[in-house]
Motif scaffolding. Structure first.
Motif, PDB file in Angstrom:
ATOM      1  N   GLY A 192       6.650   5.205 -10.897  1.00  0.00           N
ATOM      2  CA  GLY A 192       7.465   4.004  -9.726  1.00  0.00           C
ATOM      3  C   GLY A 192       6.183   2.962  -9.733  1.00  0.00           C
ATOM      4  O   GLY A 192       6.836   2.205  -8.985  1.00  0.00           O
ATOM      5  N   CYS A 193       5.072   3.210  -9.819  1.00  0.00           N
ATOM      6  CA  CYS A 193       4.058   2.112  -9.655  1.00  0.00           C
ATOM      7  C   CYS A 193       4.331   0.984 -10.313  1.00  0.00           C
ATOM      8  O   CYS A 193       4.161   0.787 -11.495  1.00  0.00           O
ATOM      9  CB  CYS A 193       2.746   2.508  -9.893  1.00  0.00           C
ATOM     10  N   PRO A 194       4.685  -0.226  -9.704  1.00  0.00           N
ATOM     11  CA  PRO A 194       4.887  -1.565 -10.315  1.00  0.00           C
ATOM     12  C   PRO A 194       4.036  -1.754 -11.130  1.00  0.00           C
ATOM     13  O   PRO A 194       4.032  -2.907 -12.083  1.00  0.00           O
ATOM     14  CB  PRO A 194       5.212  -2.265  -9.463  1.00  0.00           C
ATOM     15  N   MET A 195       2.589  -1.667 -10.667  1.00  0.00           N
ATOM     16  CA  MET A 195       1.265  -2.189 -11.586  1.00  0.00           C
ATOM     17  C   MET A 195       0.991  -1.364 -12.578  1.00  0.00           C
ATOM     18  O   MET A 195       0.086  -1.477 -13.322  1.00  0.00           O
ATOM     19  CB  MET A 195       0.214  -2.459 -10.373  1.00  0.00           C
ATOM     20  N   GLY A 196       1.464  -0.142 -12.691  1.00  0.00           N
ATOM     21  CA  GLY A 196       1.233   0.902 -13.849  1.00  0.00           C
ATOM     22  C   GLY A 196      -0.089   1.447 -13.536  1.00  0.00           C
ATOM     23  O   GLY A 196      -0.959   1.459 -14.478  1.00  0.00           O
TER      24      GLY A 196
ATOM     25  N   ALA B 172      -5.696  -3.169  -8.773  1.00  0.00           N
ATOM     26  CA  ALA B 172      -4.681  -3.993  -8.980  1.00  0.00           C
ATOM     27  C   ALA B 172      -3.526  -3.643  -8.030  1.00  0.00           C
ATOM     28  O   ALA B 172      -2.233  -4.331  -7.895  1.00  0.00           O
ATOM     29  CB  ALA B 172      -4.067  -3.826 -10.557  1.00  0.00           C
ATOM     30  N   CYS B 173      -3.712  -2.771  -7.150  1.00  0.00           N
ATOM     31  CA  CYS B 173      -2.601  -2.352  -6.173  1.00  0.00           C
ATOM     32  C   CYS B 173      -2.264  -3.583  -5.300  1.00  0.00           C
ATOM     33  O   CYS B 173      -2.974  -4.138  -4.693  1.00  0.00           O
ATOM     34  CB  CYS B 173      -3.333  -1.056  -5.338  1.00  0.00           C
ATOM     35  N   ILE B 174      -1.058  -3.466  -5.161  1.00  0.00           N
ATOM     36  CA  ILE B 174      -0.321  -4.627  -4.284  1.00  0.00           C
ATOM     37  C   ILE B 174      -0.164  -3.987  -2.812  1.00  0.00           C
ATOM     38  O   ILE B 174       0.773  -4.635  -2.175  1.00  0.00           O
ATOM     39  CB  ILE B 174       0.790  -5.382  -4.868  1.00  0.00           C
ATOM     40  N   GLY B 175      -0.112  -2.898  -2.712  1.00  0.00           N
ATOM     41  CA  GLY B 175       0.247  -2.215  -1.405  1.00  0.00           C
ATOM     42  C   GLY B 175       1.531  -1.947  -1.013  1.00  0.00           C
ATOM     43  O   GLY B 175       1.854  -2.034  -0.017  1.00  0.00           O
ATOM     44  N   CYS B 176       2.646  -1.768  -2.206  1.00  0.00           N
ATOM     45  CA  CYS B 176       4.064  -1.770  -1.925  1.00  0.00           C
ATOM     46  C   CYS B 176       4.373  -0.553  -1.213  1.00  0.00           C
ATOM     47  O   CYS B 176       5.288  -0.282  -0.741  1.00  0.00           O
ATOM     48  CB  CYS B 176       4.675  -1.923  -2.975  1.00  0.00           C
ATOM     49  N   LEU B 177       3.358   0.431  -1.426  1.00  0.00           N
ATOM     50  CA  LEU B 177       3.632   1.863  -0.645  1.00  0.00           C
ATOM     51  C   LEU B 177       4.737   2.709  -1.373  1.00  0.00           C
ATOM     52  O   LEU B 177       4.909   3.928  -0.916  1.00  0.00           O
ATOM     53  CB  LEU B 177       3.724   1.695   0.862  1.00  0.00           C
ATOM     54  N   GLN B 178       5.170   2.524  -2.567  1.00  0.00           N
ATOM     55  CA  GLN B 178       6.159   3.354  -3.202  1.00  0.00           C
ATOM     56  C   GLN B 178       5.542   4.698  -3.406  1.00  0.00           C
ATOM     57  O   GLN B 178       6.114   5.652  -3.023  1.00  0.00           O
ATOM     58  CB  GLN B 178       6.474   2.471  -4.510  1.00  0.00           C
ATOM     59  N   CYS B 179       4.117   4.691  -3.923  1.00  0.00           N
ATOM     60  CA  CYS B 179       3.564   5.987  -4.127  1.00  0.00           C
ATOM     61  C   CYS B 179       3.628   6.886  -3.114  1.00  0.00           C
ATOM     62  O   CYS B 179       3.799   8.040  -3.072  1.00  0.00           O
ATOM     63  CB  CYS B 179       2.170   5.571  -4.893  1.00  0.00           C
ATOM     64  N   GLU B 180       3.146   6.255  -1.908  1.00  0.00           N
ATOM     65  CA  GLU B 180       2.984   7.081  -0.636  1.00  0.00           C
ATOM     66  C   GLU B 180       4.169   7.552  -0.325  1.00  0.00           C
ATOM     67  O   GLU B 180       4.082   8.912   0.262  1.00  0.00           O
ATOM     68  CB  GLU B 180       2.161   6.372   0.426  1.00  0.00           C
TER      69      GLU B 180
ATOM     70  N   ILE C  65      -2.541   7.182  -0.422  1.00  0.00           N
ATOM     71  CA  ILE C  65      -3.061   6.956  -1.638  1.00  0.00           C
ATOM     72  C   ILE C  65      -3.691   5.507  -1.863  1.00  0.00           C
ATOM     73  O   ILE C  65      -4.783   5.416  -2.522  1.00  0.00           O
ATOM     74  CB  ILE C  65      -1.756   6.797  -2.864  1.00  0.00           C
ATOM     75  N   THR C  66      -3.226   4.521  -1.148  1.00  0.00           N
ATOM     76  CA  THR C  66      -3.814   3.216  -1.063  1.00  0.00           C
ATOM     77  C   THR C  66      -5.197   3.323  -0.751  1.00  0.00           C
ATOM     78  O   THR C  66      -5.996   2.491  -1.306  1.00  0.00           O
ATOM     79  CB  THR C  66      -2.941   2.052  -0.588  1.00  0.00           C
ATOM     80  N   SER C  67      -5.427   3.950   0.295  1.00  0.00           N
ATOM     81  CA  SER C  67      -6.956   3.911   0.735  1.00  0.00           C
ATOM     82  C   SER C  67      -7.810   4.807  -0.226  1.00  0.00           C
ATOM     83  O   SER C  67      -8.898   4.066  -0.287  1.00  0.00           O
ATOM     84  CB  SER C  67      -7.205   4.808   2.088  1.00  0.00           C
ATOM     85  N   TRP C  68      -7.507   5.774  -0.646  1.00  0.00           N
ATOM     86  CA  TRP C  68      -8.102   6.526  -1.582  1.00  0.00           C
ATOM     87  C   TRP C  68      -8.370   5.698  -2.997  1.00  0.00           C
ATOM     88  O   TRP C  68      -9.621   5.877  -3.651  1.00  0.00           O
ATOM     89  CB  TRP C  68      -7.562   7.796  -2.078  1.00  0.00           C
ATOM     90  N   LEU C  69      -7.307   4.955  -3.389  1.00  0.00           N
ATOM     91  CA  LEU C  69      -7.624   3.879  -4.628  1.00  0.00           C
ATOM     92  C   LEU C  69      -8.818   2.949  -4.196  1.00  0.00           C
ATOM     93  O   LEU C  69      -9.614   2.783  -5.399  1.00  0.00           O
ATOM     94  CB  LEU C  69      -6.358   3.448  -4.854  1.00  0.00           C
ATOM     95  N   LYS C  70      -8.863   2.579  -3.007  1.00  0.00           N
ATOM     96  CA  LYS C  70      -9.991   1.720  -2.672  1.00  0.00           C
ATOM     97  C   LYS C  70     -11.349   2.411  -2.770  1.00  0.00           C
ATOM     98  O   LYS C  70     -12.265   2.021  -3.339  1.00  0.00           O
ATOM     99  CB  LYS C  70      -9.826   0.791  -1.185  1.00  0.00           C
TER     100      LYS C  70
HETATM  101  S1  SF4 Z   1       1.026   0.984  -3.284  1.00  0.00           S
HETATM  102 FE1  SF4 Z   1       1.045   2.572  -5.063  1.00  0.00          FE
HETATM  103  S2  SF4 Z   1       2.975   2.165  -5.877  1.00  0.00           S
HETATM  104 FE2  SF4 Z   1       2.272   0.160  -4.701  1.00  0.00          FE
HETATM  105  S3  SF4 Z   1       1.361  -0.807  -6.256  1.00  0.00           S
HETATM  106 FE3  SF4 Z   1      -0.292   0.412  -5.032  1.00  0.00          FE
HETATM  107  S4  SF4 Z   1      -0.765   2.098  -6.332  1.00  0.00           S
HETATM  108 FE4  SF4 Z   1       1.150   1.173  -7.401  1.00  0.00          FE
END
Ligand code: SF4
Ligand code: SF4
Length: 372
Positions: free
Chosen positions: A301-305, A343-351, A360-365
């Motif tokens: 579901g991540c819009p940025m892949g 590339a994460c836009i912070g939409c939080l779908q993943c969380e 997840i977004t913090s860990w990606l940083k």
């Molecule tokens: S918040 Fe999650 S789903 Fe949304 S862009 Fe970032 S990694 Fe992808």
């Protein structure tokens, strides 16, 4: 117990995936021959290759099959329904190709290769379970199994659907025993419940346990200053009940000789040694890491892949083992098929999809900060 490993001569198997290479990148056949000779001289006989290991089946022919009587060794290879084929016919054709490349005449062990959540249905779709059973009936393979990299629930489901398989090949090692992304212990217990013989792959975790972090290594050195660090990893899994063969993907003569020094006359870990491993496991479990199980619910579901679990796996390698080089390599490999973590836009779908409720977004940083 199903499956017969009586002819294996011992618990060490020679994994032929990481054979020594020459400077031009081709397999060093002469060194491979020497390794085969040392292995056979030690009374060991189990060799493991695969259709998709580049050059490995041909090297097996040159270093083993053309130099030893067929009944003196046992050979495993694997059919792959998600690499190296596009349909049922091209998948099944791998069997003939493997026979031709190895010149072995038949296989002692034939495996459906690397079943995972996103590919195991291909083996049903292409009729590979029935195909493997047919090869067994024809005497072209003696035993059928599969290698597996997923959850205990899926392992249970597959073993219920295919009680006919003789053995399973699992990724077991002391560091991943309770790791939620690998579930070594739970998978081992499922295989045991189904009464299957077990072949172990990655006992040294791709080499990581031959060179663990210093605070882990010091526990093992104190327990036995003479033992190599890799020996602890291999003997740990070889000591488990139901484990018939432990594959070691040896890449040079030195590794072969180290493995043989403790596996020629294998002795299971004694109580003091088992206690040392438990101390090491406690230390490893206490290290900060992303508690990602690799379920991949977040990724589609991540819009940025962004391939979130692959990035977390690379970061964990860094955090737990401190292996900067390997973590950066895994990071770069992930980048080839995925958007970068920043590339994460912070939409939080993943969380909202993550059953572990990871930030997840913090860990990606953190991935970007440590590995980019
Ligand atoms: S918040 Fe999650 S789903 Fe949304 S862009 Fe970032 S990694 Fe992808
Ligand atoms: S959903 Fe959570 S636990 Fe599953 S792979 Fe994604 S981050 Fe890991």
């Amino acid at each position: 117990m199903s499956g017969s490993f009586d002819e294996c001569g011992g618990k060490l198997g020679f994994g032929l995936m990481r054979l020594p290479k020459l400077e031009d990148g081709s397999i060093d056949i002469e060194q491979t021959k020497e390794m085969v000779d040392h292995f056979m001289d030690a009374g060991l006989t189990y060799f493991d290759t695969a259709f998709v290991y580049t050059g490995s089946e041909e090297a097996t022919r040159k270093a083993l099959v053309e130099r030893y009587p067929r009944e003196s060794y046992t050979l495993a290879t694997k059919i792959n329904a998600w690499m190296g084929c596009t349909d049922a016919a091209s998948c099944k054709a791998q069997f003939e190709t493997s026979l031709a490349r190895t010149g072995a005449g038949y296989f002692d062990y034939y495996l459906l290769h690397a079943l995972q959540a996103d590919n195991y249905k291909k083996y049903d779709e292409y009729g590979i379970w029935d195909f493997a059973a047919e090869m067994k009936e024809k005497g072209l393979t003696r035993h059928v199994g599969f290698s597996f990299h997923a959850t205990p629930e899926l392992l249970d489901e597959i073993l219920r659907a295919h009680p006919e398989v003789d053995f399973v090949q699992l990724q077991l090692n002391y560091a991943d025993w309770e790791n939620p992304a690998v579930t070594s212990r739970a998978n081992y217990e499922v295989a045991r419940r189904h009464g299957k013989s077990i072949v172990v792959m990655e006992p040294v975790k791709g080499g990581a346990l031959a060179n663990p972090p210093e605070h882990v290594a010091s526990i093992l050195r104190e327990a036995n200053p003479e033992a190599s660090l890799a020996s602890w990893a291999i003997r740990y899994v070889a000591s488990l009940e139901g484990v018939e063969v432990v594959l070691s993907g040896m890449s040079n003569l030195e590794q072969m000789d180290d493995n043989l020094s403790y596996m020629r006359d294998f002795k299971p870990l004694d109580e003091d040694e088992a206690a040392a491993i438990r101390r090491v496991q406690a230390v490893l479990d206490s290290i900060e890491r992303v508690r990602c199980t690799g379920c991949r619910y977040c990724a589609p579901g991540c819009p940025m892949g962004i391939d979130i679990p692959e990035y977390f796996s690379a970061l964990n390698d860094l955090l737990v083992f401190g292996n900067v080089e390997r973590a950066r390599r895994d990071f770069r490999e992930t980048l080839e098929d995925s958007a970068a973590p920043d590339a994460c836009i912070g939409c939080l779908q993943c969380e909202s999809a993550c059953p572990q409720q990871l930030p997840i977004t913090s860990w990606l940083k953190r991935v970007t900060a440590e590995l980019a």
